[in-house]
Write a protein that holds these residues in place. Structure first.
Motif, PDB file in Angstrom:
ATOM      1  N   ILE A 113      30.572   9.639  20.736  1.00  0.00           N
ATOM      2  CA  ILE A 113      31.868   9.245  20.527  1.00  0.00           C
ATOM      3  C   ILE A 113      31.932   7.738  19.821  1.00  0.00           C
ATOM      4  N   GLU A 114      31.081   6.932  20.397  1.00  0.00           N
ATOM      5  CA  GLU A 114      31.163   5.468  19.889  1.00  0.00           C
ATOM      6  C   GLU A 114      30.896   5.465  18.505  1.00  0.00           C
ATOM      7  N   LEU A 115      30.500   6.587  17.890  1.00  0.00           N
ATOM      8  CA  LEU A 115      30.108   6.586  16.369  1.00  0.00           C
ATOM      9  C   LEU A 115      31.331   6.765  15.593  1.00  0.00           C
ATOM     10  N   VAL A 116      32.389   7.107  16.184  1.00  0.00           N
ATOM     11  CA  VAL A 116      33.483   7.715  15.576  1.00  0.00           C
ATOM     12  C   VAL A 116      33.825   6.675  14.466  1.00  0.00           C
ATOM     13  N   PRO A 117      34.168   5.401  14.948  1.00  0.00           N
ATOM     14  CA  PRO A 117      34.572   4.134  13.938  1.00  0.00           C
ATOM     15  C   PRO A 117      33.773   4.220  12.774  1.00  0.00           C
ATOM     16  N   ILE A 118      32.390   4.375  12.820  1.00  0.00           N
ATOM     17  CA  ILE A 118      31.655   4.225  11.735  1.00  0.00           C
ATOM     18  C   ILE A 118      31.837   5.619  10.780  1.00  0.00           C
ATOM     19  N   MET A 119      31.777   6.847  11.429  1.00  0.00           N
ATOM     20  CA  MET A 119      32.170   7.944  10.547  1.00  0.00           C
ATOM     21  C   MET A 119      33.406   7.930   9.935  1.00  0.00           C
ATOM     22  N   VAL A 120      34.328   7.323  10.440  1.00  0.00           N
ATOM     23  CA  VAL A 120      35.656   7.150   9.855  1.00  0.00           C
ATOM     24  C   VAL A 120      35.527   6.126   8.681  1.00  0.00           C
ATOM     25  N   GLU A 121      34.863   5.309   8.888  1.00  0.00           N
ATOM     26  CA  GLU A 121      34.604   4.294   7.669  1.00  0.00           C
ATOM     27  C   GLU A 121      33.794   4.820   6.515  1.00  0.00           C
ATOM     28  N   PHE A 122      32.708   5.893   6.963  1.00  0.00           N
ATOM     29  CA  PHE A 122      32.294   6.603   5.754  1.00  0.00           C
ATOM     30  C   PHE A 122      33.136   7.411   5.268  1.00  0.00           C
ATOM     31  N   LEU A 123      34.223   8.049   5.956  1.00  0.00           N
ATOM     32  CA  LEU A 123      35.132   9.171   5.486  1.00  0.00           C
ATOM     33  C   LEU A 123      35.773   8.231   4.426  1.00  0.00           C
ATOM     34  N   ALA A 124      36.365   7.185   4.941  1.00  0.00           N
ATOM     35  CA  ALA A 124      37.279   6.414   4.012  1.00  0.00           C
ATOM     36  C   ALA A 124      36.573   5.851   2.715  1.00  0.00           C
ATOM     37  N   TRP A 125      35.595   5.434   2.880  1.00  0.00           N
ATOM     38  CA  TRP A 125      34.918   4.854   1.808  1.00  0.00           C
ATOM     39  C   TRP A 125      34.599   6.079   0.666  1.00  0.00           C
ATOM     40  N   GLY A 126      34.121   7.182   1.245  1.00  0.00           N
ATOM     41  CA  GLY A 126      33.799   8.042   0.444  1.00  0.00           C
ATOM     42  C   GLY A 126      35.122   8.643  -0.300  1.00  0.00           C
ATOM     43  N   SER A 127      36.150   8.609   0.526  1.00  0.00           N
ATOM     44  CA  SER A 127      37.440   9.394  -0.158  1.00  0.00           C
ATOM     45  C   SER A 127      38.036   8.485  -1.252  1.00  0.00           C
ATOM     46  N   ARG A 128      37.765   7.085  -1.168  1.00  0.00           N
ATOM     47  CA  ARG A 128      38.190   6.278  -2.294  1.00  0.00           C
ATOM     48  C   ARG A 128      37.378   6.418  -3.433  1.00  0.00           C
ATOM     49  N   HIS A 129      36.218   6.810  -3.270  1.00  0.00           N
ATOM     50  CA  HIS A 129      35.156   6.756  -4.395  1.00  0.00           C
ATOM     51  C   HIS A 129      34.827   8.058  -4.889  1.00  0.00           C
ATOM     52  N   ASN A 130      35.137   9.066  -4.305  1.00  0.00           N
ATOM     53  CA  ASN A 130      34.786  10.564  -4.565  1.00  0.00           C
ATOM     54  C   ASN A 130      35.911  11.206  -5.059  1.00  0.00           C
ATOM     55  N   PRO A 131      36.083  11.662  -6.510  1.00  0.00           N
ATOM     56  CA  PRO A 131      37.397  12.128  -6.928  1.00  0.00           C
ATOM     57  C   PRO A 131      37.884  13.425  -6.261  1.00  0.00           C
ATOM     58  N   ASP A 132      37.152  14.039  -5.459  1.00  0.00           N
ATOM     59  CA  ASP A 132      37.515  15.275  -4.858  1.00  0.00           C
ATOM     60  C   ASP A 132      38.162  15.086  -3.532  1.00  0.00           C
ATOM     61  N   GLY A 133      38.159  13.699  -3.116  1.00  0.00           N
ATOM     62  CA  GLY A 133      38.846  13.326  -1.891  1.00  0.00           C
ATOM     63  C   GLY A 133      38.281  13.762  -0.653  1.00  0.00           C
ATOM     64  N   GLY A 134      39.161  14.132   0.327  1.00  0.00           N
ATOM     65  CA  GLY A 134      38.772  14.433   1.759  1.00  0.00           C
ATOM     66  C   GLY A 134      39.734  15.165   2.356  1.00  0.00           C
ATOM     67  N   PRO A 135      39.803  15.299   3.783  1.00  0.00           N
ATOM     68  CA  PRO A 135      40.853  15.836   4.509  1.00  0.00           C
ATOM     69  C   PRO A 135      41.932  15.036   4.660  1.00  0.00           C
ATOM     70  N   LYS A 136      42.797  15.307   3.647  1.00  0.00           N
ATOM     71  CA  LYS A 136      44.242  14.678   3.594  1.00  0.00           C
ATOM     72  C   LYS A 136      44.776  14.208   4.745  1.00  0.00           C
ATOM     73  N   PRO A 137      45.129  15.271   5.908  1.00  0.00           N
ATOM     74  CA  PRO A 137      45.945  14.754   6.978  1.00  0.00           C
ATOM     75  C   PRO A 137      45.207  13.574   7.794  1.00  0.00           C
ATOM     76  N   LEU A 138      44.027  13.790   7.901  1.00  0.00           N
ATOM     77  CA  LEU A 138      43.289  12.691   8.659  1.00  0.00           C
ATOM     78  C   LEU A 138      43.057  11.357   7.855  1.00  0.00           C
ATOM     79  N   LEU A 139      43.047  11.528   6.514  1.00  0.00           N
ATOM     80  CA  LEU A 139      43.058  10.321   5.682  1.00  0.00           C
ATOM     81  C   LEU A 139      44.375   9.690   5.572  1.00  0.00           C
ATOM     82  N   ASP A 140      45.638  10.539   5.823  1.00  0.00           N
ATOM     83  CA  ASP A 140      46.741   9.812   5.763  1.00  0.00           C
ATOM     84  C   ASP A 140      46.819   8.926   7.204  1.00  0.00           C
ATOM     85  N   ARG A 141      46.461   9.682   8.166  1.00  0.00           N
ATOM     86  CA  ARG A 141      46.636   8.755   9.499  1.00  0.00           C
ATOM     87  C   ARG A 141      45.539   7.703   9.439  1.00  0.00           C
TER      88      ARG A 141
END
Length: 142
Positions: free
Chosen positions: A88-116
């Motif tokens: 669970i300590e890895l959650v902040p790192i995984m959130v950063e990967f998710l946020a970075w990937g969604s900014r640079h991937n045209p297909d985006g990601g899980p919108k509700p989580l990204l909005d939060r």
């Protein structure tokens, strides 16, 4: 726990030896963001991990104490992989990967989580960590 020989004592090396391939991050993604916790659920992911590779990666996560393995209360022949506090300590790192990937991937990601995350990354991380702890408590037998 089995002792793994490391190339060096460098903390970055330690992290790379555990998480330095795509499969580990995708398994953690499935646990943290997709609510998966069984072998068959991991196998059903879009990336099509092989059974042999999945077994190897889950065993490493178990050895490192990032997940634990419990018998399913609904099916005694099925095992569930639950994230530990160390994982669970890895959650902040995984959130950063998710946020970075969604900014640079045209297909985006899980919108509700990204909005939060966009509204309050700190709060989104805390909520996700608590959700994972709550899910784990459902299966603890102590």
């Amino acid at each position: 726990m089995k002792s793994t020989e490391r190339r060096s004592s460098c903390p970055i090396n330690y992290s790379v030896e555990i998480f330095g391939d795509k499969w580990m991050l995708l398994i953690l993604r499935d646990i943290m963001f997709n609510g998966k916790n069984s072998f068959l659920e991991f196998r059903a992911s879009a990336e099509k991990i092989s059974s042999a590779v999945l077994t190897e990666k889950l065993n490493l996560l178990l050895e490192e104490g990032i997940v634990s393995k419990v018998t399913s209360p609904k099916n005694a022949s099925k095992f569930l992989y639950l994230i530990t506090d160390k994982g669970i300590e890895l959650v902040p790192i995984m959130v950063e990967f998710l946020a970075w990937g969604s900014r640079h991937n045209p297909d985006g990601g899980p919108k509700p989580l990204l909005d939060r995350i966009k509204q309050s990354k700190k709060q989104a991380i805390a909520e996700l960590q608590e959700k994972l702890r709550s899910e784990r408590r459902l299966y603890e037998l102590d």
